[in-house]
Design an enzyme around this catalytic site. Structure first.
Site, short mmCIF file in Angstrom:
data_model
loop_
_atom_site.label_atom_id
_atom_site.label_comp_id
_atom_site.label_asym_id
_atom_site.label_seq_id
_atom_site.Cartn_x
_atom_site.Cartn_y
_atom_site.Cartn_z
CB CYS A 1 -11.47 -28.97 15.40
SG CYS A 1 -11.33 -27.69 14.15
CG HIS B 1 -11.15 -22.96 13.84
ND1 HIS B 1 -12.08 -23.41 12.93
CD2 HIS B 1 -10.92 -21.65 13.54
CE1 HIS B 1 -12.40 -22.41 12.09
NE2 HIS B 1 -11.69 -21.35 12.45
CB CYS C 1 -15.71 -27.07 13.61
SG CYS C 1 -14.95 -28.25 12.50
CD GLU C 2 -19.44 -27.98 7.14
OE1 GLU C 2 -18.98 -28.43 6.08
OE2 GLU C 2 -20.43 -27.23 7.19
CG HIS C 3 -14.79 -30.37 8.88
ND1 HIS C 3 -13.91 -29.37 8.54
CD2 HIS C 3 -15.60 -30.54 7.80
CE1 HIS C 3 -14.16 -28.96 7.30
NE2 HIS C 3 -15.17 -29.64 6.84
CG HIS C 4 -13.32 -32.28 14.09
ND1 HIS C 4 -12.72 -31.36 13.24
CD2 HIS C 4 -12.72 -33.46 13.88
CE1 HIS C 4 -11.78 -31.98 12.54
NE2 HIS C 4 -11.75 -33.25 12.90
CD GLN D 1 -12.50 -18.12 10.55
OE1 GLN D 1 -12.25 -18.83 11.52
NE2 GLN D 1 -11.73 -17.10 10.21
#
Length: 210
Positions: A167, A165, A96-99, A137
């Site tokens: 996250c 996910h 995941c590019e956010h976390h 995704q």
């Protein structure tokens, strides 16, 4: 700021994604994270962790070194076949590019050829090329469908991705059983409910697959 030892730095080499200097920077960052959370980076289990993490990124993010278009260009074959082709249950691991936490799941890809078919192994490789990047995704699902649609020029493409996910499972909402399903449809899969239903019947429900 803390830095890894000269000996540890010497053991890091250039990789397909990260140069040696970049790996040293990553390892130093991990070392500082360990200190920041109150750990002892010098204890046996953590002594080489910064270097291990730096080396692992070449594998976890290996998709950046792959050109998905080149994967397909040498694997297109002229075949008189016009029925649905499905490659299902393609395992993938992404981040995941956010976390920067893992996404684990399966991708299901179908297309209806128009005189050209794709070598079987190439579709899982396309999924892998896009998954092994920092991702969301929804974008990954679209990237897979768009590439096949552009290069194969079929009568339609369908991509369904089911993901777990970390996250969501490990932090924030902390819902370990939550799953995400995304889709990208082109051509006949978008225009024909019958075609969509046939594809969905083949791949089953999200709970059957994950």
């Amino acid at each position: 700021m803390y830095e890894i030892s000269d000996e540890q730095a010497a053991n890091l080499e250039d990789g397909p994604i990260l140069s040696k200097d970049c790996k040293i920077s990553v390892a130093n960052s991990v070392l500082n994270i360990l200190y920041a959370i109150g750990e002892d980076p010098q204890r046996e289990g953590l002594r080489n962790t910064p270097s291990r993490v730096a080396r692992s990124y070449d594998e976890l993010l290996g998709g950046y070194s792959v050109d998905p278009k080149k994967l397909l260009n040498n694997a297109l074959f002229d075949v008189e076949y016009s029925e649905m082709v499905i490659v299902s249950d393609i395992d993938f691991y992404s981040m995941c590019e956010h976390h920067m936490l893992p996404i684990i799941g399966k991708a299901h890809v179908a297309y209806i050829p128009d005189k050209v078919v794709v070598g079987l192994s190439k579709i899982p490789r396309i999924v892998e090329a896009y998954a092994r990047r920092l991702q969301v995704q929804e974008r990954m699902t679209q990237q897979i469908a768009q590439l096949i649609d552009e290069l194969v020029e079929p009568r339609g493409v369908a991509v369904i991705v089911d993901g777990l996910h970390m996250c969501v499972a490990m932090r924030g909402a902390k819902k370990a059983n939550a799953r995400m399903r995304t889709s990208a449809l082109t051509g006949l899969f978008m225009e024909s409910e019958k075609t969509r239903s046939e594809f969905m019947d083949h791949i089953g429900s999200i709970h059957e697959i994950l």
